[in-house]
Design a protein around this motif. Structure first.
Motif, PDB file in Angstrom:
ATOM      1  N   UNK A   1      -3.696   0.890  -3.094  1.00 66.12           N
ATOM      2  CA  UNK A   1      -3.046  -0.405  -3.255  1.00 66.12           C
ATOM      3  C   UNK A   1      -2.180  -0.402  -4.509  1.00 66.12           C
ATOM      4  N   UNK A   2      -0.977  -0.940  -4.382  1.00 64.29           N
ATOM      5  CA  UNK A   2      -0.129  -1.135  -5.548  1.00 64.29           C
ATOM      6  C   UNK A   2      -0.637  -2.406  -6.221  1.00 64.29           C
TER       7      UNK A   2
ATOM      8  N   UNK B   1       0.827  -1.210   0.000  1.00 63.20           N
ATOM      9  CA  UNK B   1       0.000   0.000   0.000  1.00 63.20           C
ATOM     10  C   UNK B   1       0.858   1.255   0.000  1.00 63.20           C
ATOM     11  N   UNK B   2       0.229   2.351  -0.409  1.00 62.21           N
ATOM     12  CA  UNK B   2       0.841   3.666  -0.445  1.00 62.21           C
ATOM     13  C   UNK B   2      -0.278   4.688  -0.275  1.00 62.21           C
ATOM     14  N   UNK B   3       0.003   5.950  -0.545  1.00 68.09           N
ATOM     15  CA  UNK B   3      -1.018   6.987  -0.490  1.00 68.09           C
ATOM     16  C   UNK B   3      -1.293   7.513  -1.892  1.00 68.09           C
ATOM     17  N   UNK B   4      -2.547   7.836  -2.159  1.00 78.88           N
ATOM     18  CA  UNK B   4      -2.943   8.375  -3.457  1.00 78.88           C
ATOM     19  C   UNK B   4      -2.308   9.755  -3.646  1.00 78.88           C
ATOM     20  N   UNK B   5      -1.652   9.996  -4.794  1.00 75.47           N
ATOM     21  CA  UNK B   5      -1.044  11.304  -5.020  1.00 75.47           C
ATOM     22  C   UNK B   5      -2.066  12.422  -5.223  1.00 75.47           C
ATOM     23  N   UNK B   6      -3.320  12.066  -5.522  1.00 66.84           N
ATOM     24  CA  UNK B   6      -4.343  13.097  -5.742  1.00 66.84           C
ATOM     25  C   UNK B   6      -5.099  13.467  -4.475  1.00 66.84           C
ATOM     26  N   UNK B   7      -5.547  12.458  -3.710  1.00 67.47           N
ATOM     27  CA  UNK B   7      -6.409  12.765  -2.563  1.00 67.47           C
ATOM     28  C   UNK B   7      -5.816  12.356  -1.219  1.00 67.47           C
ATOM     29  N   UNK B   8      -4.718  11.612  -1.210  1.00 74.44           N
ATOM     30  CA  UNK B   8      -4.086  11.207   0.043  1.00 74.44           C
ATOM     31  C   UNK B   8      -4.705   9.987   0.699  1.00 74.44           C
TER      32      UNK B   8
ATOM     33  N   UNK C   1       1.302   0.478 -10.911  1.00 73.71           N
ATOM     34  CA  UNK C   1      -0.070   0.947 -11.099  1.00 73.71           C
ATOM     35  C   UNK C   1      -0.715   0.897  -9.723  1.00 73.71           C
ATOM     36  N   UNK C   2      -1.272   2.030  -9.294  1.00 71.83           N
ATOM     37  CA  UNK C   2      -1.929   2.082  -7.990  1.00 71.83           C
ATOM     38  C   UNK C   2      -3.381   2.503  -8.169  1.00 71.83           C
ATOM     39  N   UNK C   3      -4.222   2.031  -7.265  1.00 76.22           N
ATOM     40  CA  UNK C   3      -5.627   2.414  -7.232  1.00 76.22           C
ATOM     41  C   UNK C   3      -6.014   2.722  -5.804  1.00 76.22           C
ATOM     42  N   UNK C   4      -6.706   3.851  -5.591  1.00 81.54           N
ATOM     43  CA  UNK C   4      -7.060   4.251  -4.217  1.00 81.54           C
ATOM     44  C   UNK C   4      -8.517   3.927  -3.897  1.00 81.54           C
ATOM     45  N   UNK C   5      -8.875   4.142  -2.655  1.00 84.90           N
ATOM     46  CA  UNK C   5     -10.227   3.877  -2.178  1.00 84.90           C
ATOM     47  C   UNK C   5     -11.267   4.760  -2.866  1.00 84.90           C
ATOM     48  N   UNK C   6     -10.855   5.903  -3.365  1.00 81.95           N
ATOM     49  CA  UNK C   6     -11.782   6.820  -4.046  1.00 81.95           C
ATOM     50  C   UNK C   6     -11.775   6.620  -5.561  1.00 81.95           C
ATOM     51  N   UNK C   7     -11.219   5.496  -5.990  1.00 89.28           N
ATOM     52  CA  UNK C   7     -11.210   5.043  -7.383  1.00 89.28           C
ATOM     53  C   UNK C   7     -10.333   5.866  -8.322  1.00 89.28           C
ATOM     54  N   UNK C   8      -9.369   6.595  -7.788  1.00 86.93           N
ATOM     55  CA  UNK C   8      -8.354   7.210  -8.647  1.00 86.93           C
ATOM     56  C   UNK C   8      -7.341   6.121  -8.964  1.00 86.93           C
TER      57      UNK C   8
END
Length: 64
Positions: free
Chosen positions: A14-15, A3-10, A32-39
């Motif tokens: 998940x990687x 895991x990491x942090x989304x560069x758009x919303x923080x 390729x990463x995808x965040x909880x807010x679907x970015x």
């Protein structure tokens, strides 16, 4: 799970996969990463944010 942090919303992200891509300066590892807010993003691994650990007592992120 990596895991990491989304560069758009923080938000937590998940990687999903990693791959080495060729460039004019040599190979560069990308993820390729995808965040909880679907970015989602495809970016160099070197630019991934480090996730700060959560304090189990409070459930909040610990100070950096």
């Amino acid at each position: 799970m990596d895991t990491t942090l989304c560069p758009e919303c923080g938000a937590l992200a998940e990687v999903q996969w990693r791959a080495v891509m060729e460039s004019t300066d040599g190979p560069v590892e990308h993820a390729r990463i995808g965040c909880l807010r679907r970015h989602w993003f495809l970016l160099p691994v070197a630019s991934l944010a480090r996730r700060r650990p959560v304090d189990p007592a409070t459930g909040r992120l610990r100070a950096a």
